[in-house]
Write a protein that holds these residues in place. Sequence first.
Motif, PDB file in Angstrom:
ATOM      1  N   ASP A 119       0.723  -1.228  -0.028  1.00  0.00           N
ATOM      2  CA  ASP A 119      -0.027  -0.066  -0.111  1.00  0.00           C
ATOM      3  C   ASP A 119       0.811   1.332  -0.057  1.00  0.00           C
ATOM      4  OD1 ASP A 119      -2.898   1.162   0.091  1.00  0.00           O
ATOM      5  OD2 ASP A 119      -2.138   1.754   2.068  1.00  0.00           O
ATOM      6  N   PHE A 123       4.863   2.687  -1.067  1.00  0.00           N
ATOM      7  CA  PHE A 123       6.110   2.628  -1.973  1.00  0.00           C
ATOM      8  C   PHE A 123       7.166   3.610  -1.629  1.00  0.00           C
ATOM      9  CE2 PHE A 123       2.260   1.391  -3.638  1.00  0.00           C
ATOM     10  CZ  PHE A 123       2.626   0.031  -4.228  1.00  0.00           C
ATOM     11  N   GLU A 141       5.774   7.680  -4.369  1.00  0.00           N
ATOM     12  CA  GLU A 141       4.483   7.648  -4.755  1.00  0.00           C
ATOM     13  C   GLU A 141       3.954   8.835  -5.401  1.00  0.00           C
ATOM     14  OE1 GLU A 141       2.145   6.900  -1.005  1.00  0.00           O
ATOM     15  OE2 GLU A 141       3.463   5.421  -0.391  1.00  0.00           O
ATOM     16  N   PRO A 142       3.348   8.792  -6.594  1.00  0.00           N
ATOM     17  CA  PRO A 142       2.730   7.491  -6.929  1.00  0.00           C
ATOM     18  C   PRO A 142       3.591   6.672  -7.624  1.00  0.00           C
ATOM     19  CG  PRO A 142       1.851   9.500  -8.249  1.00  0.00           C
ATOM     20  CD  PRO A 142       2.542  10.124  -7.039  1.00  0.00           C
ATOM     21  N   LEU A 143       3.219   5.242  -7.860  1.00  0.00           N
ATOM     22  CA  LEU A 143       4.357   4.416  -8.381  1.00  0.00           C
ATOM     23  C   LEU A 143       4.277   4.719  -9.797  1.00  0.00           C
ATOM     24  CD1 LEU A 143       5.832   1.822  -7.525  1.00  0.00           C
ATOM     25  CD2 LEU A 143       3.771   0.528  -8.487  1.00  0.00           C
ATOM     26  N   VAL A 174       0.465  -7.154  -5.105  1.00  0.00           N
ATOM     27  CA  VAL A 174      -0.662  -6.371  -5.198  1.00  0.00           C
ATOM     28  C   VAL A 174      -0.367  -4.759  -4.835  1.00  0.00           C
ATOM     29  CG1 VAL A 174      -2.929  -5.722  -4.022  1.00  0.00           C
ATOM     30  CG2 VAL A 174      -2.514  -8.055  -4.356  1.00  0.00           C
ATOM     31  N   VAL A 175      -0.606  -3.953  -6.015  1.00  0.00           N
ATOM     32  CA  VAL A 175      -0.466  -2.669  -5.994  1.00  0.00           C
ATOM     33  C   VAL A 175      -1.521  -1.968  -5.343  1.00  0.00           C
ATOM     34  CG1 VAL A 175       0.292  -0.608  -7.021  1.00  0.00           C
ATOM     35  CG2 VAL A 175       1.484  -2.742  -7.749  1.00  0.00           C
ATOM     36  N   SER A 176      -1.556  -1.460  -4.005  1.00  0.00           N
ATOM     37  CA  SER A 176      -2.903  -0.701  -3.636  1.00  0.00           C
ATOM     38  C   SER A 176      -2.443   0.752  -3.461  1.00  0.00           C
ATOM     39  CB  SER A 176      -3.122  -1.155  -2.258  1.00  0.00           C
ATOM     40  OG  SER A 176      -3.902  -0.505  -1.666  1.00  0.00           O
ATOM     41  N   PRO A 177      -3.107   1.764  -4.192  1.00  0.00           N
ATOM     42  CA  PRO A 177      -2.537   3.155  -4.183  1.00  0.00           C
ATOM     43  C   PRO A 177      -2.453   3.916  -2.973  1.00  0.00           C
ATOM     44  CG  PRO A 177      -4.463   2.926  -5.031  1.00  0.00           C
ATOM     45  CD  PRO A 177      -4.270   1.665  -4.712  1.00  0.00           C
ATOM     46  N   HIS A 178      -1.950   3.460  -1.968  1.00  0.00           N
ATOM     47  CA  HIS A 178      -1.950   4.366  -0.486  1.00  0.00           C
ATOM     48  C   HIS A 178      -3.279   4.590  -0.089  1.00  0.00           C
ATOM     49  CE1 HIS A 178       1.013   6.488   2.347  1.00  0.00           C
ATOM     50  NE2 HIS A 178       0.073   6.009   2.956  1.00  0.00           N
ATOM     51  N   VAL A 179      -4.226   3.645  -0.031  1.00  0.00           N
ATOM     52  CA  VAL A 179      -5.650   3.678   0.454  1.00  0.00           C
ATOM     53  C   VAL A 179      -6.220   3.193   1.617  1.00  0.00           C
ATOM     54  CG1 VAL A 179      -6.496   4.656  -2.159  1.00  0.00           C
ATOM     55  CG2 VAL A 179      -6.405   2.174  -1.476  1.00  0.00           C
ATOM     56  N   HIS A 187      -8.208   5.183   4.126  1.00  0.00           N
ATOM     57  CA  HIS A 187      -9.407   5.830   3.657  1.00  0.00           C
ATOM     58  C   HIS A 187     -10.735   5.371   4.366  1.00  0.00           C
ATOM     59  CE1 HIS A 187      -7.700   7.860  -0.192  1.00  0.00           C
ATOM     60  NE2 HIS A 187      -6.807   7.971   0.499  1.00  0.00           N
ATOM     61  N   ILE A 207      -9.219  -2.118  -7.216  1.00  0.00           N
ATOM     62  CA  ILE A 207      -7.828  -1.791  -7.257  1.00  0.00           C
ATOM     63  C   ILE A 207      -7.175  -2.848  -8.179  1.00  0.00           C
ATOM     64  CG2 ILE A 207      -5.859  -2.178  -5.404  1.00  0.00           C
ATOM     65  CD1 ILE A 207      -7.813  -1.219  -3.277  1.00  0.00           C
ATOM     66  N   GLN A 212      -4.722  -1.929 -11.350  1.00  0.00           N
ATOM     67  CA  GLN A 212      -3.514  -2.425 -11.399  1.00  0.00           C
ATOM     68  C   GLN A 212      -3.149  -3.027 -12.847  1.00  0.00           C
ATOM     69  OE1 GLN A 212      -2.095  -4.862  -8.142  1.00  0.00           O
ATOM     70  NE2 GLN A 212      -0.295  -5.888  -9.411  1.00  0.00           N
ATOM     71  N   ILE A 240      -2.792   2.049 -13.373  1.00  0.00           N
ATOM     72  CA  ILE A 240      -3.376   3.131 -13.073  1.00  0.00           C
ATOM     73  C   ILE A 240      -3.336   3.367 -11.364  1.00  0.00           C
ATOM     74  CG2 ILE A 240      -5.505   4.500 -12.747  1.00  0.00           C
ATOM     75  CD1 ILE A 240      -6.349   3.086 -15.715  1.00  0.00           C
ATOM     76  N   TRP A 241      -2.545   4.518 -11.185  1.00  0.00           N
ATOM     77  CA  TRP A 241      -2.548   4.681  -9.662  1.00  0.00           C
ATOM     78  C   TRP A 241      -3.780   5.794  -9.507  1.00  0.00           C
ATOM     79  CZ3 TRP A 241       0.964   3.825  -5.752  1.00  0.00           C
ATOM     80  CH2 TRP A 241       0.826   4.606  -4.444  1.00  0.00           C
ATOM     81  N   SER A 242      -4.825   5.407  -8.837  1.00  0.00           N
ATOM     82  CA  SER A 242      -5.837   5.933  -8.505  1.00  0.00           C
ATOM     83  C   SER A 242      -6.352   5.949  -7.200  1.00  0.00           C
ATOM     84  CB  SER A 242      -7.154   5.805  -9.518  1.00  0.00           C
ATOM     85  OG  SER A 242      -8.153   6.497  -8.904  1.00  0.00           O
ATOM     86  N   LYS A 243      -6.488   7.085  -6.372  1.00  0.00           N
ATOM     87  CA  LYS A 243      -6.925   6.953  -4.967  1.00  0.00           C
ATOM     88  C   LYS A 243      -8.498   6.949  -4.728  1.00  0.00           C
ATOM     89  CE  LYS A 243      -2.908   8.834  -2.875  1.00  0.00           C
ATOM     90  NZ  LYS A 243      -2.824   8.086  -1.247  1.00  0.00           N
ATOM     91  N   VAL A 264     -11.161   5.083  -5.080  1.00  0.00           N
ATOM     92  CA  VAL A 264     -11.561   3.667  -5.123  1.00  0.00           C
ATOM     93  C   VAL A 264     -12.755   3.549  -4.106  1.00  0.00           C
ATOM     94  CG1 VAL A 264      -9.390   2.776  -5.497  1.00  0.00           C
ATOM     95  CG2 VAL A 264      -9.885   2.954  -2.986  1.00  0.00           C
ATOM     96  N   SER A 283     -13.632   3.092  -1.106  1.00  0.00           N
ATOM     97  CA  SER A 283     -13.824   1.930   0.048  1.00  0.00           C
ATOM     98  C   SER A 283     -14.680   2.360   1.010  1.00  0.00           C
ATOM     99  CB  SER A 283     -12.645   1.297   0.350  1.00  0.00           C
ATOM    100  OG  SER A 283     -11.681   2.063   0.984  1.00  0.00           O
TER     101      SER A 283
END
Lengths: 314, 314
Positions: A250, A252, A255-257, A270-275, A278, B115, B119, B123-126, B128, B130
Amino acid sequence: MNILFSFLPKPEQQANLIERFPHVKFYFQKPFDEETLRNAEVFVTYGEDINASHLEAADRLKWIMVASAGLEKMPLKEIASRNILVTNVRGIHKIPMAESILAHILSIKKSLPIIAQNQRNSIWSKKVYSSELYGSTALILGPGAIGGEVGRILQAFGVHTIGCNRSGEPSDFMDDMTSFSELKRALPKADFVISILPSTVETKNLLTNEHFHCMKPTAIFMNFGRGDVVKEEVLLQALQNNYIAYAVLDVFESEPLKEDHPFWKMENVVVSPHVSSHSSQYIVRALDIFTENLTKWLDEDPSLINVIDLERGY
Amino acid sequence: MNILFSFLPKPEQQANLIERFPHVKFYFQKPFDEETLRNAEVFVTYGEDINASHLEAADRLKWIMVASAGLEKMPLKEIASRNILVTNVRGIHKIPMAESILAHILSIKKSLPIIAQNQRNSIWSKKVYSSELYGSTALILGPGAIGGEVGRILQAFGVHTIGCNRSGEPSDFMDDMTSFSELKRALPKADFVISILPSTVETKNLLTNEHFHCMKPTAIFMNFGRGDVVKEEVLLQALQNNYIAYAVLDVFESEPLKEDHPFWKMENVVVSPHVSSHSSQYIVRALDIFTENLTKWLDEDPSLINVIDLERGY
């Protein structure tokens, strides 16, 4: 008494505060007006919009409530010299983060990505090879508020939890403890290695090639703390050489990666975009903490929660 | 005493049994030899390979241990008339099923499919979106061994649990209870409606169009019991008309689901190919139950666990 917010809670949340504290004059401004800050006793901020020159003019300011966990963008030295109290929202991330970590663990163990891929191809296949969380072992790097919540829920699933911090002293919801210096001895036991460590001098590049060598080849490494706990090339090598089976990331180093980063296309990443932190409940919980502290503040009760030690910075 | 298995545990599992019960002669045969059955006192089977004519010849048979939950393929009438004891492995599914159900719930709440899609496209998109499990409400149709385990873990996540069965009488790990006849009143409260009901005269087509009309438009319906609790056209309509937000289905009216079935391609449906109870620990747990019962059997202790009432059939 004047209280200035530099972000905008929902209208009903603003109305609740005004109704609950009738003797307080609330200002909600985004961005805030410096003139208003000059007359405010309390400033409520995400912690990214106040600098040393603001402080010089803010004669009446006595308390800054930071509605985030990180204070790295605050002029802490100037705040300390002015004897201004700082509180934050420590602990606010524990529920969404624990849920995110459990979601990723269960998704992998129960083969949900494979089930989803088969669905996209309209394929009914029972060969999804899911396994069980029950009876496994998790090593939690950083068993604080968030790590403890992860441990509590993992224990409910019948997972053995090992906490790892600097001292190795007991920590809530950890069946066993180890210390950073003893980490290599604990790693071979872990099915999950979960880092929730902040970025400090001690945690930076804590995990080396040797640590990944000690892990089970079936281990899942999860980084939900800060990217710099391991150099990306070390992690990449561990994954490419199958020292470990999987990584869920989550956070890296950068960031963004980047769009061409190899992690995006790796089957075992698994790439989770620092969320993971949230939450739709974020402001609600921040205002709960603020309301509790403001009540005490008005009663001149000094036992405010989440007070920051400005020397240590946390 | 002779014990015949009509499936093959792993060699070390067979060796363990032989070592533990030195006065018993074990036979492991797949398929089994009728001559061996004729001399066996105990028969251990998945319950799909024994018929009435086998029974006629099996003079010495006193106990059948069925290593599955379902007995629908067993000649129960003939077994009852011969006074043969039947036990099963009730409860063996609760851990893998609870983990599967939680995996799907958390995956949706924490937006893991979005997510994963991002991937695949690097695409790095926050964004999501949740949400949280904490503070939500789950309605569990069939709060038995499996439903109770689901309830226990949901409670650990801070979820309010409402159980629903025929009587509405209290059940473990359920904060509230309701009955089938009162179900419509409870449905508007539920964020998750989870069926783990078996197929019986009372549960067949239990959920009608009206029930789905009572659910929240944000509700997630999960079927992990049997497909016939709701007609597929009723469920399809509820999803197409947005009476509910999502369905996660591990069971179907007809399995395997046909290749051209609309469920496969629906964005708000998860098709899981009846695998939620799968576990690498299945045989281990079945043998644990068998070992406990065999110990009692040899001690002439009548308190065997999971004894089937052959009149009721469960």
